[in-house]
Write a protein that holds these residues in place. Structure first.
Motif, PDB file in Angstrom:
ATOM      1  N   SER A   1       0.831  -1.212   0.000  1.00 48.10           N
ATOM      2  CA  SER A   1       0.000   0.000   0.000  1.00 48.10           C
ATOM      3  C   SER A   1       0.865   1.261   0.000  1.00 48.10           C
ATOM      4  O   SER A   1       0.528   2.256  -0.649  1.00 48.10           O
ATOM      5  CB  SER A   1      -0.947  -0.007   1.213  1.00 48.10           C
ATOM      6  OG  SER A   1      -0.217   0.009   2.428  1.00 48.10           O
ATOM      7  N   LYS A   2       1.996   1.243   0.695  1.00 47.36           N
ATOM      8  CA  LYS A   2       2.894   2.398   0.680  1.00 47.36           C
ATOM      9  C   LYS A   2       3.548   2.536  -0.693  1.00 47.36           C
ATOM     10  O   LYS A   2       3.771   3.643  -1.174  1.00 47.36           O
ATOM     11  CB  LYS A   2       3.960   2.252   1.770  1.00 47.36           C
ATOM     12  CG  LYS A   2       3.438   2.496   3.172  1.00 47.36           C
ATOM     13  CD  LYS A   2       4.552   2.380   4.204  1.00 47.36           C
ATOM     14  CE  LYS A   2       5.513   3.554   4.113  1.00 47.36           C
ATOM     15  NZ  LYS A   2       4.905   4.830   4.488  1.00 47.36           N
TER      16      LYS A   2
ATOM     17  N   TRP B   1       2.236   1.772  -3.576  1.00 47.87           N
ATOM     18  CA  TRP B   1       1.268   2.340  -4.518  1.00 47.87           C
ATOM     19  C   TRP B   1       0.574   3.587  -3.977  1.00 47.87           C
ATOM     20  O   TRP B   1      -0.280   4.166  -4.647  1.00 47.87           O
ATOM     21  CB  TRP B   1       0.217   1.288  -4.864  1.00 47.87           C
ATOM     22  CG  TRP B   1       0.738   0.187  -5.749  1.00 47.87           C
ATOM     23  CD1 TRP B   1       1.488   0.342  -6.876  1.00 47.87           C
ATOM     24  CD2 TRP B   1       0.546  -1.220  -5.586  1.00 47.87           C
ATOM     25  NE1 TRP B   1       1.767  -0.883  -7.429  1.00 47.87           N
ATOM     26  CE2 TRP B   1       1.202  -1.867  -6.662  1.00 47.87           C
ATOM     27  CE3 TRP B   1      -0.113  -2.015  -4.657  1.00 47.87           C
ATOM     28  CZ2 TRP B   1       1.213  -3.249  -6.816  1.00 47.87           C
ATOM     29  CZ3 TRP B   1      -0.101  -3.384  -4.800  1.00 47.87           C
ATOM     30  CH2 TRP B   1       0.555  -3.999  -5.867  1.00 47.87           C
ATOM     31  N   ARG B   2       0.900   3.937  -2.728  1.00 53.07           N
ATOM     32  CA  ARG B   2       0.301   5.109  -2.074  1.00 53.07           C
ATOM     33  C   ARG B   2      -1.215   5.014  -2.025  1.00 53.07           C
ATOM     34  O   ARG B   2      -1.941   5.936  -2.395  1.00 53.07           O
ATOM     35  CB  ARG B   2       0.736   6.393  -2.785  1.00 53.07           C
ATOM     36  CG  ARG B   2       2.247   6.621  -2.727  1.00 53.07           C
ATOM     37  CD  ARG B   2       2.653   7.915  -3.410  1.00 53.07           C
ATOM     38  NE  ARG B   2       4.107   8.098  -3.347  1.00 53.07           N
ATOM     39  CZ  ARG B   2       4.751   9.136  -3.870  1.00 53.07           C
ATOM     40  NH1 ARG B   2       4.067  10.085  -4.506  1.00 53.07           N
ATOM     41  NH2 ARG B   2       6.061   9.230  -3.780  1.00 53.07           N
TER      42      ARG B   2
END
Length: 530
Positions: free
Chosen positions: A174-175, A177-178
């Motif tokens: 998730s970080k 792909w932000r």
């Protein structure tokens, strides 16, 4: 459209002992966390062996898990020896590599993979198309990185749990792909599609009653040790009793930390560390230390993951440091206050009882049924019982519980077994009577009979009052939640407790018996009159 993730690997060597031997739980936890981040499973290849891969042979039983799009869940597509399963896994490996080449996979989660064997084609495809990869397994991840794969997070397996690994995997993706992601800190269900779990604030999970109830077996165990230590020749167990008293805050702290943070082994370790440092604060200190550890471990764990610490380090820092911080706060600041509070509550109870033991027992007995029906018992009375038991292993209110609730319920159910209003009630009453007498619990078995007849309800309260009065008269201290024949042994006055128990049981039995007989007589008379 949700990003599609491929999960590849095996039950591993070290991983096998840290969740790999239960593949469904391991995979379900990952799927739950993925769903929270809006990620979907696009492919799955997981080899589950019957033993650790460190000791596995070609003949070891194994199963191959794949992803079923129609069912939206992992399914077993091959079973047999490890050699047979590996052959099936290699075919699935080629299919996943083809999915990667077609752009159907956006990221990969790896656990104890075999980049030279059953995962070779998928790993090579990841390297070729620069897919973000995250995973655990020190040796395998090092080999994967050596092949030029874009590894965004890698860690060993030691010290991790299913939940901490899953949170680490999904946080890394998730970080990268932000995209927003809030870890699901709850129990994963059988399928990720259920959206199970809870990401609620740890502050909202603080439930003193739940912590007390979960810790009750420790208190009962202590009471049983004290009872056995009174047997001639077993007096050495009194030292065990003293040791168990010191361990009670640790038990409560571990339970509190786990319930507040819901991070499984990590929170338990934090709670134990905090509990050891909170011993001087008694059970109140243990609860406060455990709550503090649970809250700190929740936030510290998330921060460590966000800082991209290796999963093993995340667990060590979150579990160890959180427990130390919370425990040291209790040790230096809260312990004296907590200990004084516990002593104050016990002194207050003893003072009230000393003024008029008979009256105190009578009032407690008369109020105990309304308390449990109104939900006050578990919220207020049980914590006081445990505070009393902390120093002596038995309790005034614990004795009232046994005679006023358990024995009264037993008397009511026994009367409905012998003289029921109709034959069906005997079958309903029998299991409840067995539970009351055999386990010292399930007083709710009397509810159907109490709520259907006001005289039986009044008889229950009167019988509880009689039992409580006798508890005060004999100065009894005891406990419930143990078999009825064990109750008197664990008390400070075996004869007095036995008399009190029999009186309550007999009184409630006789009242219910005659009420039922009266009901049957009136029903028969009414039928004849018609």
């Amino acid at each position: 459209m949700n990003r599609q993730i491929a999960i590849i690997g095996s039950s591993g060597g070290n991983l096998y002992n840290l969740g790999g031997k239960e593949p469904r739980k391991l995979l379900d936890e990952i799927l739950v966390q993925m769903e929270s981040a809006g990620l979907s499973c696009g492919a799955l290849q997981f080899i589950a062996a019957g033993v650790s891969m460190d000791a596995a042979k070609e003949t070891t039983p194994a199963a191959l898990y794949s992803w079923s799009s129609s069912q939206g869940a992992p399914v077993i597509i091959a079973e047999g020896t490890l050699q047979q399963v590996n052959q099936a896994a290699e075919r699935l490996d080629r299919e996943i590599a083809e999915q990667i080449e077609l752009g159907e996979i956006d990221g990969v989660i790896v656990m104890s993979a075999d980049p030279e064997g059953s995962n070779r084609h998928a790993v090579e495809a990841c390297a070729k198309y620069k897919l973000p990869v995250t995973g655990t397994g020190g040796t395998s991840m090092a080999m994967i990185q050596a092949k030029g794969v874009h590894v965004i997070a890698a860690s060993g397996t030691t010290g991790t749990t299913n939940r901490t690994r899953a949170v680490t995997f999904v946080t890394s993706l998730s970080k990268h792909w932000r995209i927003p992601y809030r870890p699901v800190i709850g129990t994963a269900q059988a399928s990720s599609s259920s959206g199970s779990g809870s990401s609620a604030s740890p502050w909202r999970r603080i439930n003193i009653r739940g912590m007390m109830m979960a810790s009750l077996p420790g208190f009962i165990g202590m009471a049983l040790v004290l009872a056995v230590s009174k047997i001639p020749g077993l007096s050495a167990l009194s030292e065990v009793f003293d040791l168990m008293i010191k361990a009670l805050p640790v038990i409560l702290a571990a339970i509190a930390a786990k319930q507040v943070s819901e991070l499984d082994e990590v929170s338990i370790v934090a709670g134990i560390v905090a509990g050891i440092l909170s011993v001087e604060g008694g059970i109140i200190g243990g609860i406060l230390g455990g709550i503090g550890a649970g809250i700190i471990v929740h936030y510290l764990f998330r921060k460590c993951v966000e800082w991209r610490f290796p999963a093993t380090t995340v667990n060590i820092v979150a579990g160890g440091i959180s427990g130390l911080i919370a425990g040291l706060i209790v040790y230096f600041l809260i312990a004296p206050i907590a200990l004084s509070a516990g002593e104050g509550i016990r002194t207050l109870i003893e003072t009230l009882v000393s003024w008029s033991p008979v009256m105190a027992g009578l009032i407690a007995g008369l109020l105990i049924w309304p308390a449990i029906i109104g939900g006050v018992y578990h919220a207020a009375i049980l914590p006081i019982v445990l505070l009393e038991m902390e120093t002596t292993s038995n309790s005034f209110l614990g004795a009232v519980d046994m005679v006023g609730l358990v024995m009264v319920s037993a008397g009511i159910t026994l009367a409905n077994m012998i003289a029921p209003r109709d034959k069906g009630e005997a079958a309903v009453a029998a299991p409840g009577f067995a539970m009351n007498m055999g386990f010292g619990t399930f007083v709710e078995a009397a509810y159907p009979f109490m709520f259907s007849n006001k005289l039986v309800f009044a008889g229950a309260i009167a019988s509880a009052g009689l039992g409580g009065m006798l508890v005060g008269l004999f100065g009894v201290r005891g406990t419930a939640y143990v078999p009825s024949f064990v109750g008197p042994i664990t008390s400070n006055n075996t004869f007095g407790f036995l008399i009190s128990m029999l009186a309550s049981l007999l009184c409630s039995f006789l009242i219910t018996f005659f009420v039922n007989k009266m009901y049957v007589y009136r029903s028969a008379k009414s039928t004849i009159g018609m």
